[in-house]
Design an enzyme around this catalytic site. Structure first.
Site, mmCIF file in Angstrom:
data_model
loop_
_atom_site.group_PDB
_atom_site.id
_atom_site.type_symbol
_atom_site.label_atom_id
_atom_site.label_comp_id
_atom_site.label_asym_id
_atom_site.label_seq_id
_atom_site.Cartn_x
_atom_site.Cartn_y
_atom_site.Cartn_z
ATOM 1 N N ASP A 212 17.674 15.601 59.312
ATOM 2 C CA ASP A 212 17.881 16.972 59.759
ATOM 3 C C ASP A 212 19.241 17.485 59.281
ATOM 4 O OD1 ASP A 212 17.220 19.234 61.708
ATOM 5 O OD2 ASP A 212 19.165 18.583 62.492
ATOM 6 N N GLU A 248 16.505 17.432 54.761
ATOM 7 C CA GLU A 248 16.293 18.866 54.978
ATOM 8 C C GLU A 248 17.440 19.652 54.348
ATOM 9 O OE1 GLU A 248 16.226 22.571 57.991
ATOM 10 O OE2 GLU A 248 17.588 20.889 58.236
HETATM 11 C C1 AAO Z 1 20.402 26.605 69.508
HETATM 12 C C2 AAO Z 1 20.529 28.113 69.720
HETATM 13 C C3 AAO Z 1 21.828 28.608 69.141
HETATM 14 C C4 AAO Z 1 22.995 27.854 69.756
HETATM 15 C C5 AAO Z 1 22.792 26.355 69.533
HETATM 16 C C6 AAO Z 1 23.876 25.511 70.161
HETATM 17 O O1 AAO Z 1 19.424 28.770 69.103
HETATM 18 O O2 AAO Z 1 21.957 29.986 69.418
HETATM 19 O O3 AAO Z 1 24.204 28.248 69.143
HETATM 20 O O4 AAO Z 1 21.535 25.968 70.078
HETATM 21 O O5 AAO Z 1 23.881 25.687 71.542
HETATM 22 C C7 AAO Z 1 17.306 24.185 65.989
HETATM 23 C C8 AAO Z 1 17.151 25.689 66.192
HETATM 24 C C9 AAO Z 1 18.456 26.355 66.552
HETATM 25 C C10 AAO Z 1 19.099 25.644 67.743
HETATM 26 C C11 AAO Z 1 19.334 24.206 67.305
HETATM 27 C C12 AAO Z 1 20.024 23.356 68.372
HETATM 28 O O6 AAO Z 1 16.634 26.268 65.003
HETATM 29 O O7 AAO Z 1 18.202 27.705 66.893
HETATM 30 O O8 AAO Z 1 20.306 26.279 68.107
HETATM 31 O O9 AAO Z 1 18.044 23.598 67.041
HETATM 32 O O10 AAO Z 1 19.330 23.398 69.548
HETATM 33 C C13 AAO Z 1 20.155 26.362 59.015
HETATM 34 C C14 AAO Z 1 20.395 24.896 58.692
HETATM 35 C C15 AAO Z 1 19.162 24.053 58.863
HETATM 36 C C16 AAO Z 1 18.504 24.294 60.230
HETATM 37 C C17 AAO Z 1 18.195 25.776 60.319
HETATM 38 C C18 AAO Z 1 17.528 26.144 61.637
HETATM 39 O O11 AAO Z 1 20.885 24.787 57.352
HETATM 40 O O12 AAO Z 1 19.555 22.694 58.764
HETATM 41 O O13 AAO Z 1 19.431 26.510 60.224
HETATM 42 N N1 AAO Z 1 17.315 23.461 60.415
HETATM 43 C C19 AAO Z 1 17.407 22.179 61.194
HETATM 44 C C20 AAO Z 1 16.231 21.998 62.126
HETATM 45 C C21 AAO Z 1 16.311 22.998 63.260
HETATM 46 C C22 AAO Z 1 17.549 22.713 64.090
HETATM 47 C C23 AAO Z 1 18.696 22.232 63.301
HETATM 48 C C24 AAO Z 1 18.642 22.014 61.952
HETATM 49 C C25 AAO Z 1 19.890 21.814 64.040
HETATM 50 O O14 AAO Z 1 15.040 22.051 61.411
HETATM 51 O O15 AAO Z 1 15.165 22.979 64.055
HETATM 52 O O16 AAO Z 1 17.961 23.937 64.762
HETATM 53 O O17 AAO Z 1 19.667 20.451 64.393
HETATM 54 C C26 AAO Z 1 20.322 30.313 55.550
HETATM 55 C C27 AAO Z 1 20.736 28.945 55.090
HETATM 56 C C28 AAO Z 1 20.028 27.844 55.817
HETATM 57 C C29 AAO Z 1 20.148 28.051 57.323
HETATM 58 C C30 AAO Z 1 19.529 29.434 57.638
HETATM 59 C C31 AAO Z 1 19.490 29.734 59.117
HETATM 60 O O18 AAO Z 1 18.988 30.561 55.094
HETATM 61 O O19 AAO Z 1 20.437 28.800 53.726
HETATM 62 O O20 AAO Z 1 20.619 26.608 55.467
HETATM 63 O O21 AAO Z 1 19.422 27.016 57.980
HETATM 64 O O22 AAO Z 1 20.334 30.405 56.952
HETATM 65 O O23 AAO Z 1 20.772 29.848 59.634
HETATM 66 C C32 AAO Z 1 17.098 33.904 53.474
HETATM 67 C C33 AAO Z 1 18.045 33.082 52.612
HETATM 68 C C34 AAO Z 1 18.205 31.704 53.205
HETATM 69 C C35 AAO Z 1 18.766 31.862 54.565
HETATM 70 C C36 AAO Z 1 17.731 32.627 55.327
HETATM 71 C C37 AAO Z 1 18.066 32.827 56.760
HETATM 72 O O24 AAO Z 1 15.783 33.354 53.451
HETATM 73 O O25 AAO Z 1 17.515 33.003 51.328
HETATM 74 O O26 AAO Z 1 19.035 30.896 52.440
HETATM 75 O O27 AAO Z 1 17.571 33.914 54.765
HETATM 76 O O28 AAO Z 1 19.222 33.588 56.889
#
Ligand code: AAO
Length: 511
Positions: A212, A248
């Site tokens: 992850d 990931e």
């Molecule tokens: C939760 C709450 C938060 C709080 C946090 C701490 O929602 O508000 O701050 O707790 O209290 C999951 C949930 C999160 C959650 C977290 C912890 O999705 O909402 O936060 O558990 O409970 C990034 C990462 C990627 C991650 C993804 C969700 O790079 O690794 O965000 N995925 C994994 C898991 C996921 C998990 C975590 C990681 C954490 O699969 O389930 O989170 O363990 C850009 C970047 C990406 C980035 C995205 C989203 O993407 O490139 O790397 O992913 O932004 O932030 C276009 C662009 C594209 C961009 C996208 C979105 O498509 O081309 O690049 O827009 O903006």
């Protein structure tokens, strides 16, 4: 002798790219948020007999309990310790699942959350799935143990301590992603602690890991803890087998961090795959299926033998992560079945099927405000996956992997394994077909008019059951029959209004 040495050297080097599925099984399924007890049963009653290679399970280690909102699915991405107790079950239930699945030749892959611990605002106490004490404010996780020294707070170069800009590779790796306390993976203590957790799972019998948030770790730090890992348990795997690794890394081509930086460690999730396939099937931006002729590397994707591919995942099916609105999910079932069918028929990448639960979506200004809702539960306790008389699932488990069209395409991929991509045909629009050597052939109609064509299938002459509209049962087809003549040609007719406007036949669906 020299040749054998070379072979074993290649085998050794390549091992982390090899899923170690049982021979002839070519796909895995993500049983998102399932209980270990249900997964064990599913391996025995369904996955093994239907030819699934393995299961990606939700994180098995202790996580924070979030009550506001109540028990979101994402609380499992906030570790408190590496004890094996979660809403999915206890350590003994986890061990029982791994043993029973391996015993029927179905592998278990663990979603390893090792980049971080819980959110910085997680407070203090024992609100965690095994009741371990923690204090997020003082960075104290005694059940591991980790303390302030083990986090990156001093290293992050943003004022907020958060990842603010994905164009700065240092903040992506050294700062907190969505507030999650970022572990200092350059420390040998942290690397050894993570390796000890993963080794415990390997010794129990898991076959590999989804890493992850790998993008938020330096590739060299990942390599350092992977180098400490044991080989797989010889009770089920050949001596010298290394765990399967898929990282990931979201690389849609717009940021400086590239998936290719991680190839040395293992495979990488190819997020362009589902984003592009969704765009094509929705016919957005002038895309058409005819353009899929050079699908794969030809579309700028990573090398096939490094790619882990999927139509949707647990994040982007609900607007988290990346991929955008084009992502197809079970909510768009007609196009979704075609997308998964295309993926499973096409030779590119190692394939993962998503298996979801239904939740009450509530779109406000284009965003689902219920994107947090956790699995079907009674007062927080995850509900059992019940099985209906028609073999679908109850209790709001969607079980896409049990949909006939998807389950039969998993079998199709096994039957055509190793065969080349052949006999491509298209009408210049959204009617396409292709074969896999002399073992399988598939035809799609995503145009607004009927398909009616005689095509070269590459298959031996005979009568074949279409595995999309039905099954081959007791020497008969429950769905459409396709007659392939001795020259390999067959006539196909697919209405554009059919619920499933595609047809697939293969060597084992022949009467
Ligand atoms: C939760 C709450 C938060 C709080 C946090 C701490 O929602 O508000 O701050 O707790 O209290 C999951 C949930 C999160 C959650 C977290 C912890 O999705 O909402 O936060 O558990 O409970 C990034 C990462 C990627 C991650 C993804 C969700 O790079 O690794 O965000 N995925 C994994 C898991 C996921 C998990 C975590 C990681 C954490 O699969 O389930 O989170 O363990 C850009 C970047 C990406 C980035 C995205 C989203 O993407 O490139 O790397 O992913 O932004 O932030 C276009 C662009 C594209 C961009 C996208 C979105 O498509 O081309 O690049 O827009 O903006």
């Amino acid at each position: 002798m020299k040749f054998l040495l070379l072979l074993s050297a290649i085998g050794f080097c390549w091992a982390q790219y090899d899923p170690h599925t049982q021979s002839g099984r070519t796909s895995i399924v993500h049983l998102f948020e399932w209980r270990w007890a249900d997964i064990a049963l599913e391996c025995e009653r369904y996955l093994a007999p239907k030819g699934f290679g393995g299961v990606q399970v939700s994180p098995p280690n202790e996580n924070i309990i979030v009550n506001n909102p109540p028990r979101p699915w994402w609380e499992r991405y906030q570790p408190i310790s590496y004890k094996l107790c979660t809403r999915s079950g206890s350590e003994s239930e986890f061990r029982d699942m791994v043993t029973r699945c391996n015993n029927v030749g179905v592998r278990i892959y663990v979603d390893a959350v090792v980049n971080h611990m819980c959110g910085s605002g997680g407070g203090a106490g024992t609100s965690s799935t095994c009741g371990s004490y923690y204090n997020a404010g003082s960075r104290d996780f005694p059940a591991v143990p980790y303390s302030g020294w083990d986090f990156n707070d001093g290293k992050c170069n943003t004022g907020s301590g958060e990842v603010e800009n994905y164009n700065d590779i240092y903040q992506v790796r050294n700062c907190r992603v969505v507030g999650l306390l970022d572990l200092a993976l350059e420390k040998d203590y942290v690397r050894s602690t993570i390796a000890a957790y993963l080794n415990r799972l390997i010794d129990i019998g898991v076959a590999g890991f989804r890493l992850d948030a790998a993008k938020h770790m330096w590739p060299g730090d990942i390599k350092a803890f992977l180098d400490k890992l044991h080989n797989l348990n010889t009770k089920w795997f050949p001596q010298g087998s290394k765990p399967f690794i898929y990282q990931e890394v979201i690389d849609l081509g717009t940021e400086p961090i590239k998936g290719s930086e991680y190839f040395g460690n293992g495979r990488v999730t190819e997020f362009k795959y589902g984003a592009k396939l969704g765009t094509v099937l929705r016919r957005w931006n002038g895309e058409k299926m005819a353009y899929l002729k050079n699908w794969g590397e030809g579309w700028g994707f990573m090398p096939s033998d490094r790619a882990l591919v999927f139509v949707d995942n647990h994040d982007n099916q609900r607007g988290h992560g990346a991929g955008g609105a084009s992502i197809l999910t079970f909510w768009d079932s007609r196009l979704y079945k075609m997308a998964v069918g295309f993926m499973l028929a096409h030779p590119y990448g190692f394939t993962r099927i998503m298996s979801s639960y239904r939740w009450a979506r509530n779109f406000q200004n284009g965003k689902d405000v219920n994107d947090w809702i956790g699995p079907p539960n009674n007062n927080g306790v995850i509900k059992e996956v019940t099985i209906n008389p028609d073999t679908t699932c109850g209790n709001d488990w969607v079980c896409e992997h049990r949909w006939r069209q998807i389950r039969n395409m998993v079998a199709f991929r096994n039957v055509v394994n190793g065969q080349p991509f052949t006999n491509w045909w298209d009408n210049g629009s959204n009617q396409v077909a292709f074969g896999r050597g002399n073992r399988g052939f598939i035809v799609f109609n995503n145009d607004d008019w009927a398909l009616s064509s005689t095509l070269q299938t590459g298959l031996p002459g005979g009568t074949y059951c279409d595995v999309i509209s039905g099954d081959k049962i007791n020497g008969n087809c429950t769905g459409i029959k396709i007659n392939v003549s001795s020259d390999g040609k067959a006539y196909f007719s697919i209405s554009n209004t059919a619920e499933d406007p595609f047809i697939a036949i293969h060597a084992e669906s022949k009467l």
